[in-house]
Design a protein around this motif. Structure first.
Motif, PDB file in Angstrom:
ATOM      1  N   SER A   1       5.295   2.131   2.168  1.00 23.71           N
ATOM      2  CA  SER A   1       4.711   1.146   3.160  1.00 23.71           C
ATOM      3  C   SER A   1       5.615   0.249   3.550  1.00 23.71           C
TER       4      SER A   1
ATOM      5  N   THR B   1       2.403  -3.104  -6.049  1.00 22.54           N
ATOM      6  CA  THR B   1       2.684  -1.742  -5.279  1.00 22.54           C
ATOM      7  C   THR B   1       1.580  -0.922  -5.837  1.00 22.54           C
TER       8      THR B   1
ATOM      9  N   CYS C   1      -6.446  -1.278   0.712  1.00 28.28           N
ATOM     10  CA  CYS C   1      -5.219  -0.550   1.015  1.00 28.28           C
ATOM     11  C   CYS C   1      -5.929   0.814   1.753  1.00 28.28           C
TER      12      CYS C   1
ATOM     13  N   LEU D   1      -4.254   4.547   1.844  1.00 28.97           N
ATOM     14  CA  LEU D   1      -2.975   4.715   1.064  1.00 28.97           C
ATOM     15  C   LEU D   1      -2.882   6.198   1.556  1.00 28.97           C
ATOM     16  N   THR D   2      -1.712   6.460   2.203  1.00 27.27           N
ATOM     17  CA  THR D   2      -1.297   7.885   2.853  1.00 27.27           C
ATOM     18  C   THR D   2      -0.669   8.604   1.611  1.00 27.27           C
ATOM     19  N   SER D   3      -1.097   9.907   1.614  1.00 27.03           N
ATOM     20  CA  SER D   3      -0.184  10.648   0.659  1.00 27.03           C
ATOM     21  C   SER D   3       0.596  11.421   1.491  1.00 27.03           C
ATOM     22  N   ASN D   4       1.533  12.298   0.262  1.00 26.83           N
ATOM     23  CA  ASN D   4       2.564  13.120   0.768  1.00 26.83           C
ATOM     24  C   ASN D   4       1.879  14.212   1.686  1.00 26.83           C
TER      25      ASN D   4
ATOM     26  N   ALA E   1       0.028   2.719  -5.855  1.00 26.03           N
ATOM     27  CA  ALA E   1       0.822   4.132  -5.854  1.00 26.03           C
ATOM     28  C   ALA E   1      -0.186   4.861  -4.689  1.00 26.03           C
ATOM     29  N   SER E   2       0.603   5.668  -4.066  1.00 28.82           N
ATOM     30  CA  SER E   2      -0.091   6.475  -3.022  1.00 28.82           C
ATOM     31  C   SER E   2      -0.691   7.931  -3.732  1.00 28.82           C
TER      32      SER E   2
ATOM     33  N   CYS F   1       0.662  -1.135   0.051  1.00 29.39           N
ATOM     34  CA  CYS F   1      -0.018   0.122  -0.020  1.00 29.39           C
ATOM     35  C   CYS F   1       0.810   1.384   0.000  1.00 29.39           C
ATOM     36  N   GLY F   2       1.359   1.618  -1.011  1.00 27.94           N
ATOM     37  CA  GLY F   2       2.176   2.786  -1.491  1.00 27.94           C
ATOM     38  C   GLY F   2       3.418   2.330  -1.476  1.00 27.94           C
ATOM     39  N   THR F   3       4.410   3.332  -2.015  1.00 25.17           N
ATOM     40  CA  THR F   3       5.867   3.160  -2.284  1.00 25.17           C
ATOM     41  C   THR F   3       6.645   3.180  -1.068  1.00 25.17           C
TER      42      THR F   3
END
Length: 678
Positions: free
Chosen positions: A266, A519, A576, A578-581, A521-522, A262-264
């Motif tokens: 993670s 994977t 997932c 998914l947490t952003s920047n 993407a977030s 879940c995200g690059t």
């Protein structure tokens, strides 16, 4: 006439008779496989003559009601003596069935040809006597009465246990050890298991003996299992052997599933399997791993292989539960443990899927019996008056089994300490077969018979609990308490009494399938002025400074207080989160209140005032309201406060007017005027 312990004297002055039926007397015991001595005194009816005579003894060994002159002659005289005593012995074949009755016929006839003596017919001079006999067991007579385990239909296994039921048919108790061998055919090559059963078996009793060596079974194969004993002095070999046929179920289709990172950035992976019913998906790091990373249709792991490939095996459990053996723990004292007569002591376990506790290794100081009860613990308290535990439980299942001494020198004492240097006891595997159909927390209560004791580890220098097969089974503790505040830590210095526990799942195993993680993407977040934008059109949840912004779920949002903003997108397809920047927002302008994102509403306030602000650093903080007379009508203080302040201040008891809101944080002060209208 005397045969063994049986005697039938001819009455004094008896007249000459041709036939006498003595079958109404007590049956003559003839142990199967034995040789029984006899003596018969013959005399003459006519004292003037003393002719030669011969003796034949017929026994209906197969109990078909017919004396076979070819196969059922138990004895015949080798010569033709005159009157006097004829002595010899009867050999009882092993084909005779113990605990059955038959007829024996003794014929003495004046002849020199033994073949002239037939079991039925007439003769010139002689006598016939009939008796009833019972075929019995000899003193040393044991055998395998049944294959106890595996059952007739099983699943494939790389470590299939074999347990046989050994019965003592003889009149002597057996305690010196019984050699037993099991041969398994039907696979690629025969497998032979050999051992000595050291259980004490009383006359007429039996035990279940489990080999310490297992064998591998292959799906779709039929095996023939032949087990037999070889006790020295056992003359009856007809009941030594048991033959059983078992069928291994065909192998099911390999499981299918998916894995998602879940995200690059993670640190965990979502694992999803497509199974149902009793099947348990197990996730492994390699194709040959023995301990799973996780179990379940929807689970996670923090282990991410370099190639991001996992191996899914449905019901493919290889790992054992609990400690593998008693030598894995390092003690702090001079003793590694003790043989102890457990009575009501329990091991605490947790199960996460339906399973059966199939077996366990134990170290036994003296032979006897052990009862194990699966139960739910209701409460556990310390009784200071008796310096002991009080507990209550709900029993669910109980089993009692025979154990034999694995200690080189058996000792039936209540407690025998074992020094750290003594590793001579290698233990033995015992069949338990305790079903645990419902996942949950349980206890395994152990009760030893008056002569029995089992080994436990003591003074363990490092807390070993929990000992876990991830997602399947865990040993979490025991009942040893000392009544002190650290009683749980004290109990974790002990481990007992089951080691290397065999765990069997409900369904049959399937081949492992490689599943490579993808994977996802977030989402990306951008900030333009106060406008926050997410690259995901749906399923957003906005946060500021790691605090959830309730109701802020759109693709865009507005920054209101200073801090770090980001969104978490829930993907229903993969599961997932998914947490952003994270983007930083700092208010611009000359108002110092904007620097802490100070906001309040409604304006004017009537019954309550919502107040929010954000402090980036920790310091003592005070929040107060003061009326126009300088009276403080509300005040709250917080030590070392930082982060988001969000509170509803009651104003329903305040008079209408202008009030000053003051916030002091460390050495800084913020002011804002507001109005209250009644």
């Amino acid at each position: 006439m005397t045969i063994g312990s049986f005697s039938n004297p001819t009455p004094t002055g008896a007249s000459c008779r041709n036939y006498t039926d003595y079958t109404g007397l007590q049956a003559i015991p003839l142990p199967v496989g034995s040789t029984i001595p006899f003596s018969i005194i013959t005399d003459n009816c006519n004292v003037a003559t003393d002719n030669s005579r011969m003796l034949r003894v017929f026994v209906d060994f197969n109990n078909d009601g017919i004396f076979d002159p070819a196969t059922e002659v138990a004895y015949q005289t080798p010569t033709a003596p005159q009157h006097g005593t004829i002595s010899g012995s009867l050999t009882i074949p092993t084909t005779a069935v113990a605990k059955t009755y038959a007829r024996m016929r003794i014929i003495v006839e004046e002849t020199t040809d033994p073949n002239a003596i037939q079991p039925c017919g007439t003769y010139g001079a002689g006598e016939t006597q009939d008796y009833r006999v019972v075929f019995g067991y000899s003193a040393n007579d044991v055998g395998v009465s049944a294959l106890e385990y595996p059952t007739q239909t099983i699943c494939s296994s790389d470590s299939q246990l074999v347990s046989v039921r050994i019965h003592n048919y003889g009149s002597a108790n057996q305690a010196a050890g019984i050699p037993v061998t099991t041969t398994i055919t039907g696979g690629a090559s025969p497998v032979t298991l050999t051992a000595v059963c050291k259980d004490s078996i009383p006359s007429g009793g039996e035990v279940v003996f489990t080999y310490n060596t297992a064998f591998a079974t292959v799906a779709g194969t039929t095996y023939t299992i032949v087990s037999k004993t070889a006790l020295s002095g056992d003359l009856n070999t007809s009941n030594d052997k048991d033959t059983a046929v078992i069928i291994v179920n065909s192998q099911g289709s390999a499981g299918t599933g998916s894995a998602t990172v879940c995200g690059t950035t993670s640190a965990s992976v979502l694992l999803h399997a497509n199974t149902s019913g009793i099947d348990v998906p197990l996730w492994y790091e390699t194709a040959t791993s023995t301990t799973p990373l996780a179990a379940g249709n929807n689970t996670t792991t923090t282990v991410i292989p370099a190639d991001k490939t996992y191996y899914l095996g449905v019901n493919d459990l290889v790992a054992k539960g609990g400690a593998p053996n008693k030598t894995v723990f390092t003690p702090t004292g001079t003793n590694q443990g003790a043989y102890f007569r457990l009575g009501g002591n329990f091991m605490m376990i947790s199960t996460y899927v339906p399973l059966t506790i199939e077996s366990a290794k134990m170290y036994i100081g003296h032979s006897g019996k052990i009862t194990v009860t699966l139960a739910t613990l209701l409460n556990l308290t310390w009784n200071s008056a008796t310096s002991s535990n009080n507990y209550s439980f709900q029993p669910l299942y109980s089993t009692t089994f025979d154990v034999f001494a694995t200690k080189l020198v058996p000792d039936s004492s209540f407690q025998i300490n074992v020094p750290t240097s003594d590793n001579t006891d290698t233990g033995a595997t015992y069949l338990l077969n305790i079903p645990v159909p419902n996942p949950g927390n349980y206890i395994l209560i152990t009760d030893c018979s008056p002569t029995t004791n089992a080994f436990l580890n003591v003074n363990i220098n490092k807390d070993p609990y929990p000992i876990t097969i991830p997602g399947v089974f865990s040993v979490t503790g025991n009942d040893f308490r000392d009544g002190k505040s650290d009683s749980i830590a004290y109990s974790h210095k002990f481990y007992y009494p089951f080691y290397n526990m065999g765990i069997r799942l409900m369904g049959c195993p399937t081949p492992r399938t490689a599943v490579t993680a993808q994977t996802e993407a977030s989402p990306a977040v951008t900030l333009n002025g106060k406008l926050l934008s997410s690259s995901s059109a749906t399923n957003n949840q906005w946060y500021v400074n790691d605090s959830l912004l309730e109701g802020h779920t759109g693709q865009t949002d507005t920054a209101s207080i200073p801090g770090l903003y980001y969104t978490v997108v829930a993907d229903p397809a993969t599961g997932c989160q998914l947490t952003s920047n994270k983007v930083s927002y700092t208010p611009s302008g000359g108002d110092p209140n904007d620097a802490i994102g100070l906001k309040f509403w409604p304006v004017p306030a009537k019954y309550y005032l919502n107040l929010i602000f954000y402090m980036a650093s920790a310091a003592n903080t005070s929040v107060s309201l003061t009326n126009m007379l300088g009276q403080r009508v509300f005040e709250e203080d917080y030590a070392d406060f930082s982060g988001l302040y969000s509170k509803q201040i009651p104003t329903g008891n305040l008079s209408s007017g202008i009030y000053t809101l003051q916030i002091i944080h460390g050495g800084q002060t913020w002011h804002k005027q507001l109005s209250v209208v009644r």
